[in-house]
Design a protein around this motif. Structure first.
Motif: not given
Length: 312
Positions: A17, A20, A24, A31, A281
């Protein structure tokens, strides 16, 4: 040992996370996750939704990169509506057997047999099929879309169960393709009878992709979004749910004080569940796999999707 394995999994997910969030920001990515995705993906999504909501988000987003967590045709729809954006899918193997049950050659043959008919295609279809279509729809807006079509005859593809439901709701003359959703079509009357015996105080809510005889047993029939809204707003506290089990994440999030029983243990789409957090990812790290739709196909398919988005 089991506790240790769960702890390691939780730690791995925390690291994924964090990675990610970093990716991003670097990629200016969002997403999009369908309600049938694994919980771990729905947790990190910028938008969760059904096919209709996610198609809208793909068309509207300012992001440069869309990671579409669903099945392949959904990524195609996003690319068609946002052609200048990079659309990634976590795993190219996430297909849709129902979408594969109709092809452009067969659809063209049916159109030749019924030259005065308009084609309404469920969004659960390939870009090639959408290119042969007058207007697309989702389960959420299918009745409105069919009612909006100015034609005496409608060719409907590919889901026969949803087509049967729409025909009942609209009274339109529909030529229905013989496709179906493998997951929803598994649910039987016997399954529902057994669940109602176990949970006599529960209401039965069902998706119209299920068999007509199952849909006829429901207290409420609706799209995934419709089911979520109904359960959220209902005074009832217990439900038997006749749709894919990934919806449990949003149902529990919306109504933590309510109890949800899925009508069958087989209401699991294996294609939706191919995706996982690690693949999301990796897709952003490598910028692969990317969705590409030939321009001539995309231009034709876009018309059918844009017409759908205009129906209120």
């Amino acid at each position: 040992m089991e506790a240790l394995a769960l702890e390691r999994k939780a730690e791995q997910n925390r690291e994924l996370k964090e990675r990610l969030l970093q990716l991003k920001k670097e990629r200016n990515a969002i997403i999009l996750a369908h309600y049938y995705q694994r919980d771990e993906i729905q947790e990190v999504a910028d938008f969760r939704g059904d096919s209709f909501l996610l198609a809208q988000k793909a068309a509207q987003t300012d992001a440069d990169v869309i990671v579409f967590c669903g099945v392949h045709f959904m990524g195609e729809s996003a690319k068609i509506l946002a052609p200048h954006k990079t659309v990634l899918v976590p795993d190219e193997r996430a297909g849709c057997p129902m979408a594969d049950m109709v092809n452009p050659i067969g659809l063209r043959e049916m159109k030749a047999k019924h030259p005065n008919a308009k084609v309404v295609t469920y969004i659960n279809s390939s870009a090639d099929v959408k290119a042969e279509t007058d207007i697309c729809c989702t389960s959420a807006n299918a009745v409105r879309v069919v009612n909006s079509v100015d034609a005496d005859e409608i060719i409907w593809c590919p889901d026969k169960n949803l087509g049967h439901y729409v025909q009942q709701q609209t009274g339109k003359k529909m030529i229905i393709w013989e496709g179906y959703c493998n997951t929803h079509d598994m649910l039987t009357v016997k399954d529902v009878v057994e669940m109602r015996a176990k949970h006599p105080n529960a209401e039965f809510v069902v998706h119209p992709e299920c068999r007509p005889e199952v849909v006829a047993m429901a207290d409420f029939v609706g799209s995934t979004t419709g089911i979520l809204k109904y359960c959220r707003e209902s005074q009832h506290k217990e439900f038997i749910v006749g749709t894919e089990d990934g919806t449990g994440y949003q149902l529990r999030l919306d109504s933590p004080d309510k109890t949800f029983h899925f009508a069958s243990k087989f209401l699991v789409c294996p294609n939706m569940k191919v995706n996982n957090l690690k693949k999301v990812v990796r897709a952003l790290e490598t910028m692969q796999p990317q969705i590409h739709v030939p321009q001539d196909v995309a231009d034709k398919a876009r018309l059918s999707l844009e017409r759908m988005l205009l129906v209120k």
